[in-house]
Design an enzyme around this catalytic site. Structure first.
Site, short mmCIF file in Angstrom:
data_model
loop_
_atom_site.label_atom_id
_atom_site.label_comp_id
_atom_site.label_asym_id
_atom_site.label_seq_id
_atom_site.Cartn_x
_atom_site.Cartn_y
_atom_site.Cartn_z
N ASP A 413 3.97 51.61 44.17
CA ASP A 413 3.46 50.87 43.01
C ASP A 413 2.08 51.43 42.63
O ASP A 413 1.47 52.18 43.39
CB ASP A 413 3.35 49.38 43.40
CG ASP A 413 3.04 48.47 42.21
OD1 ASP A 413 3.25 48.87 41.05
OD2 ASP A 413 2.58 47.33 42.46
N GLU A 416 -0.13 55.11 38.72
CA GLU A 416 -0.42 55.79 37.43
C GLU A 416 -1.63 56.72 37.55
O GLU A 416 -1.62 57.73 36.84
CB GLU A 416 -0.65 54.74 36.34
CG GLU A 416 0.60 53.92 36.01
CD GLU A 416 0.95 52.89 37.08
OE1 GLU A 416 0.03 52.44 37.78
OE2 GLU A 416 2.13 52.57 37.23
N ASP A 497 6.38 45.63 34.98
CA ASP A 497 6.13 44.20 34.76
C ASP A 497 6.62 43.68 33.41
O ASP A 497 5.85 43.46 32.49
CB ASP A 497 4.63 43.93 34.90
CG ASP A 497 4.11 44.28 36.28
OD1 ASP A 497 4.95 44.48 37.18
OD2 ASP A 497 2.89 44.36 36.46
#
Ligand code: MIG
Length: 824
Positions: A413, A416, A497
């Site tokens: 997770d 980025e 999300d």
């Protein structure tokens, strides 16, 4: 990089946000100047074919740039443009896993359209109706266009994007971003895949711009017949593909960037997650509920609260005092564990991973040589420099702490990478600063601006190294939030999300399809929605849809109601169980589709146009798809909607629930009460399936089931792939590939490979005849009776029966599962 941003009274104002309610990002306004050629082409590796202008390999000097063009007989052309005095090395391409071999010359037929390179003041590469050219430069970026002459292209792909499956008419931003607000025009999101399939008239092309720096794709927004691409770097590395169909073009792209490896069977089971199941007593409770309620499931996921103060690769001693014991106990009831891993390492000299990384100099730095500190869940954090092999190996090594306790899969997770010290309003800046440098293995540091979109790729391959080192006998399983072209080789993607909104269920369909046709077969959305609270109806609809997506997981945030199958009352529990059983019944079919994904780069989830590129009705269809090759799925994605319009392409179609026969190239209104996912089987199919189990380690009972749905000519075919379902034996031939063909009562089984003995000794062959009865009069009738009063009051008995074996006409025969021919 300033995107409509300015400073006002010292305050950072984001115009894109304040002036535009959709916060739509526009590429920065730059004035580009034309690139000119100086002098004659040099190093001409030209072999003329029919026309002296047809070139094979070609290189020329532009005023300040060099350009090379290489064409391959496979239909692939590579064009590179680079600055003569480029200050630093190119970031290594992590997307391209294997360069196509220098083609034989003259080409052996594949390239039907000639390739022209027009030398002159403005060089252009021409392939059929497409011209690549208009090369332009600016101190911060390079620009070029793909022009389709008089024709308007259709544009597909571009990875994980909101909005329509067909992408034209918008500018798309390639910049991995932690964006939790997936409103219709929001862009970019977490993943950047600068690859598009382009259809011009009847012809199919592919464009892949292999630059991990930020890119803007104007896909026919400025001018409808062309794409204009800005790349914020000093070089361009472009691949132009040509094929006879979307499948061929995707095949070209996959031959460059690799395919999705076959997952272990358990990963195709159901995954239950939430932020977070903690402490361990809660994990136990969830596992117990699944088993007492007889719900098939294989995985429980551990979100960030299993860690000690969000220190990566540690366990919270209070909440999870005995991870080995817990995971062993879960294993007893057929559960595996996937645990989350974030890249941000807590700044804490007493935390060994931080201390080691500092000592070895493994974290990203600012240009002045100081270590960059951002912030994530643990507070102040540093970011591993995944551009270096040594750092990736070290990171992989740390997974020992998870694998030694029995963790089976990794969920990457925040890669980025997200950085809370960035600009939370302007999400593309919610990341580490672009000034940061990664050291790379070439010895030439590269600015983060040029590396950004590769950060997750580095983390994912580091995770894969961890598996290779500490669990070498296992295939491993990695699911990632962020990534770049080629990510399919190391990980699958979940779409981040989303919210518990009907709009996000609807958006999930084209989003997953966009990823699928950008090379990523292992894809899924958070079932029920991550943020907010699902309604029972939304959860039931999302659940039935997700059962027909490659990665099937329920997840929800930390401040929402429970999103387990039993959290919405008995009706939704029954519906969930039903779709779990169906998913588990179809695992042999799905596993076979994944075998084709690895060996032939065939997407598991396919947009309709992919299979019928000539059917005009399918060109912009967002809400139907194929699951594997044989199921047409048309999910209901709006509230209180009990009927679904479905367009069926050419062929004969069987309603999965009542065997009603539909002629293709027709519009149908299909009855779809809450418990019923509109689902059709393509005439001409043999579908392998089995009796559902509670988890994939459970013993198999019963025969292999083969449901035959003949086409109009009375023929059908299908296949089954089987192997040990884990480990690498299949790569050295330990697998069986079994072909089934049916023709008017004759059923044939052919073992095309027999390196593995299937778990089944016999197969039950059931030939469907189709039902001519009106659709509403069959199984649907019972449902409609109940659902008129209250659509959610759906008893277990009223759920439609899969494979239409109740009442519908069919024949039934039992045959040995071996090569041979039988009357059925
Ligand atoms: O910023 O780990 O997308 O699935 O539950 C939130 C907590 C961080 C974001 C992921 C989500 C996960 C959550 N994470």
């Amino acid at each position: 990089m300033s995107n409509d941003k300015r400073e006002e009274g010292g305050k950072h104002i984001d115009l894109a946000h304040t002036e535009n309610p959709s916060r739509r990002i526009k590429p920065p306004q730059r004035s580009f100047s034309i690139l000119h050629v100086s002098g004659e082409p040099e190093a001409v590796l030209i072999r003329p074919v029919k026309d002296p202008k047809v070139l094979h390999g070609w290189k020329l000097n532009l005023a300040s740039m060099q350009m090379s063009v290489t064409a391959h007989t496979s239909g692939l052309t590579r064009i590179r443009l680079w600055n003569n005095d480029m200050s630093s090395a190119w970031p290594e391409s992590w997307a391209v896993s294997c360069e196509p071999q220098a083609a034989e010359w003259p080409p052996q037929g594949v390239v039907e359209t000639s390739l022209y390179v027009e030398a002159g003041p403005s060089p252009a590469v021409q392939v059929g109706p497409i011209t690549l050219g208009s090369w332009q430069q600016h101190p911060e970026a390079l620009r070029f266009s793909l022009d389709c002459g008089q024709q308007m292209p259709r544009i597909y792909g571009l990875g994980e994007k909101m909005g329509r499956l067909e992408r034209s008419g918008r500018v798309w931003d390639m910049w991995n971003t932690d964006e939790p607000e997936h409103t219709p025009t929001r862009d970019p999101l977490y993943v950047s895949i600068p690859f598009a399939m382009i259809s011009v008239g009847e012809q199919w092309f592919g464009l892949f711009v292999d630059n991990p720096a930020r890119q803007y794709w104007d896909a026919g927004a400025g001018s409808p017949n062309s794409l204009t691409i800005d790349v914020e770097d000093e070089y361009l590395d472009i691949y132009l593909m040509q094929g006879g169909s979307p499948r061929e073009v995707l095949g070209q792209y996959n031959s460059l960037t690799g395919s999705t490896p076959l997952p272990p069977m358990w990963a195709l089971g159901y995954h239950q997650s939430r932020y977070s199941y903690a402490p361990q007593s809660e994990v136990r409770r969830i596992a117990r509920e699944f088993r007492t309620k007889e719900l098939p499931a294989d995985v429980i996921q551990f979100d960030i609260d299993y860690m000690n103060g969000y220190r990566i690769f540690t366990w919270d001693k209070t909440g999870f005092p005995d991870p080995s014991g817990l995971i062993a106990e879960l294993k007893q009831s057929g559960f595996k564990v996937i645990s989350i891993v974030d890249p941000g390492i807590k700044v804490d000299p007493k935390y060994s991973i931080y201390a080691q990384g500092v000592e070895k100099d493994y974290f990203c730095k600012l240009p002045d040589g100081t270590r960059y500190q951002g912030a994530v869940w643990p507070g102040k954090a540093v970011y591993p420099d995944f551009s270096r092999q040594e750092v990736r190996s070290w990171w992989g090594e740390q997974h020992r702490e998870l694998f030694k306790h029995g963790v089976a899969g990794i969920w990457n997770d925040m890669n980025e990478p997200a950085d809370f010290t960035g600009d939370a309003e302007y999400r593309p800046d919610y990341t580490v600063p672009n000034e940061l440098q990664v050291a790379t293995d070439t010895g030439a540091p590269v600015s983060f601006a040029r590396f950004h979109n590769l950060y997750a790729a580095g983390m994912n391959s580091a995770t894969r190294e961890g598996f290779a080192k500490h669990a070498p006998d296992k295939r491993g399983f990695v699911i990632t939030r962020s990534g770049y072209a080629g990510l399919q080789r190391t990980a699958g993607v979940w779409t981040g999300d989303n919210c518990s909104w009907w709009e996000h269920l609807e958006a999930a369909v084209p989003m997953l399809l966009g990823l699928s046709i950008s090379g990523v077969s292992m894809v899924g959305s958070d079932t029920g929605g991550f943020q907010e609270d699902a309604s029972p109806q939304l959860y039931a609809r999302w659940f039935s849809f997700s059962a027909f997506t490659p990665y099937f997981r329920s997840h929800t945030a930390n401040d929402t109601r429970a999103h387990e199958p039993w959290s919405f009352g008995t009706n939704v529990l029954n519906i969930s169980r039903h779709y779990l059983q169906l998913r588990y019944a179809l695992l042999p079919y799905l596993y076979t589709a994944f075998y084709r994904a690895e060996t032939e780069a065939e997407p598991v989830m396919k947009p309709m146009f992919f299979e019928w590129p000539e059917d005009q009705r399918l060109q912009e269809l967002n809400n139907e798809y194929l699951f594997g090759g044989q199921f047409l799925v048309a999910p209901v994605t709006s509230a209180d909607t009990m009927w679904r319009h479905v367009y069926l392409p050419a062929g004969l179609w069987y309603d999965f629930w009542d065997d009603h026969l539909y002629r293709g190239e027709s519009d149908q209104l299909i009855h779809a009460p809450i418990g019923k996912l509109p689902l059709c089987v393509r005439g001409g199919s043999v579908i392998p399936h089995e009796s559902p189990r509670l988890h994939t380690d459970a013993e198999r009972k019963g025969d292999l089931l083969l449901d035959v749905y003949p086409d109009a000519e009375g023929q059908a075919q299908g296949e089954l792939y089987c192997d040990a379902e884990e480990g690498w034996g299949y790569r050295s031939g330990e697998y069986s590939l079994i072909a089934f063909t049916y023709h008017k009562g004759n059923f044939q089984i052919t073992f095309e490979n027999s390196g593995y003995s299937p778990a089944w000794r016999h197969a039950r062959v059931r030939v469907h005849r189709g039902s001519r009865a009106g659709q509403q009069q069959s199984a649907g009738a019972e449902l409609s009776g109940e659902q008129t009063a209250d659509p959610l009051r759906l008893s277990k008995a009223a759920l439609p029966e899969p494979f239409a074996l109740r009442g519908a006409e069919h024949s039934d025969a039992r045959v040995p599962l071996q090569s041979g021919r039988w009357e059925v």
